[in-house]
Design an enzyme around this catalytic site. Structure first.
Site, PDB file in Angstrom:
ATOM      1  CE  LYS A  43      -4.079  -2.245   1.847  1.00 47.54           C
ATOM      2  NZ  LYS A  43      -4.391  -2.604   0.603  1.00 47.54           N
ATOM      3  CB  CYS A  44       4.324   1.757  -0.574  1.00 48.79           C
ATOM      4  SG  CYS A  44       5.736   3.080  -0.594  1.00 48.79           S
ATOM      5  N   GLY A  45       3.199   4.299  -2.217  1.00 48.94           N
ATOM      6  CA  GLY A  45       3.218   4.829  -3.264  1.00 48.94           C
ATOM      7  C   GLY A  45       4.198   4.464  -4.389  1.00 48.94           C
ATOM      8  CB  THR A  47       3.263  -0.466  -4.144  1.00 51.65           C
ATOM      9  OG1 THR A  47       3.441  -0.491  -2.727  1.00 51.65           O
ATOM     10  CG2 THR A  47       2.880  -2.193  -4.331  1.00 51.65           C
TER      11      THR A  47
END
Length: 175
Positions: A43-45, A47
């Site tokens: 859920k990371c920018g 990813t």
């Protein structure tokens, strides 16, 4: 806090980690392979770009002695909130990851996974040894020694030249 860590191991091959199902994996099974070790999050920018490019690199070099070892981590804004199995399913379903996704780990602090203590002690970052964010990458040579560390914002395809160089003789028949 950011000082040198005392780690007795001399090679990543001396560690045992757990796969996403909790089974022991002896990293000596990767002896002779070039490794890219990455702390991942779903859920990371970062990813999408990282997983897409990791899958691309893996498909290009897996038959030439290259392996990616992905360790889900929930330490950075809780961006890997699910179980280890959910992290593995996400990577394999959404990004077609064929490389191993291990059990979730901590990469910083007193409960950091021993393999991450080793990696950080081998190659500190720009501001000390702490992992700053998801998708910090470590390139580990065939003997299990860390040869490079890359920041979370370094996209995997930008280190392709380093991978080719480290693979050396196995690259003669490619590109």
């Amino acid at each position: 806090m950011g000082g040198a860590l005392s780690v007795p191991q001399k090679s990543i091959h001396e560690f045992t980690v757990k796969d996403f199902k909790g089974k022991d994996v002896d990293l000596s099974t990767y002896r002779g392979k070039l490794l890219l070790v990455v702390n991942v999050a779903s859920k990371c920018g970062l990813t999408h770009a990282n997983y897409t490019q990791l899958t691309e690199l893996y498909s290009r070099y897996k038959d030439k002695g290259f392996e990616i070892l992905a360790f889900p981590c929930n330490q950075f804004l809780k961006q890997e909130p699910g179980t280890s199995e959910e992290a593995q399913q996400f990577a394999c379903t959404r990004f077609k990851a064929e490389y191993p996704i291990f059990q979730k780990v901590r990469v910083n602090g007193p409960d950091a996974a021993p393999v991450y203590k080793f990696l950080k002690a081998s190659k500190g970052g720009f501001f000390g040894s702490r992992i700053k964010w998801n998708f910090t990458k470590f390139l580990v040579d065939r003997e299990g020694h860390v040869i490079a560390r890359y920041s979370p914002t370094t996209e995997p395809l930008t280190i392709e030249a380093d991978i080719k160089k480290a693979l050396g003789d196995n690259m003669k028949e490619s590109n």
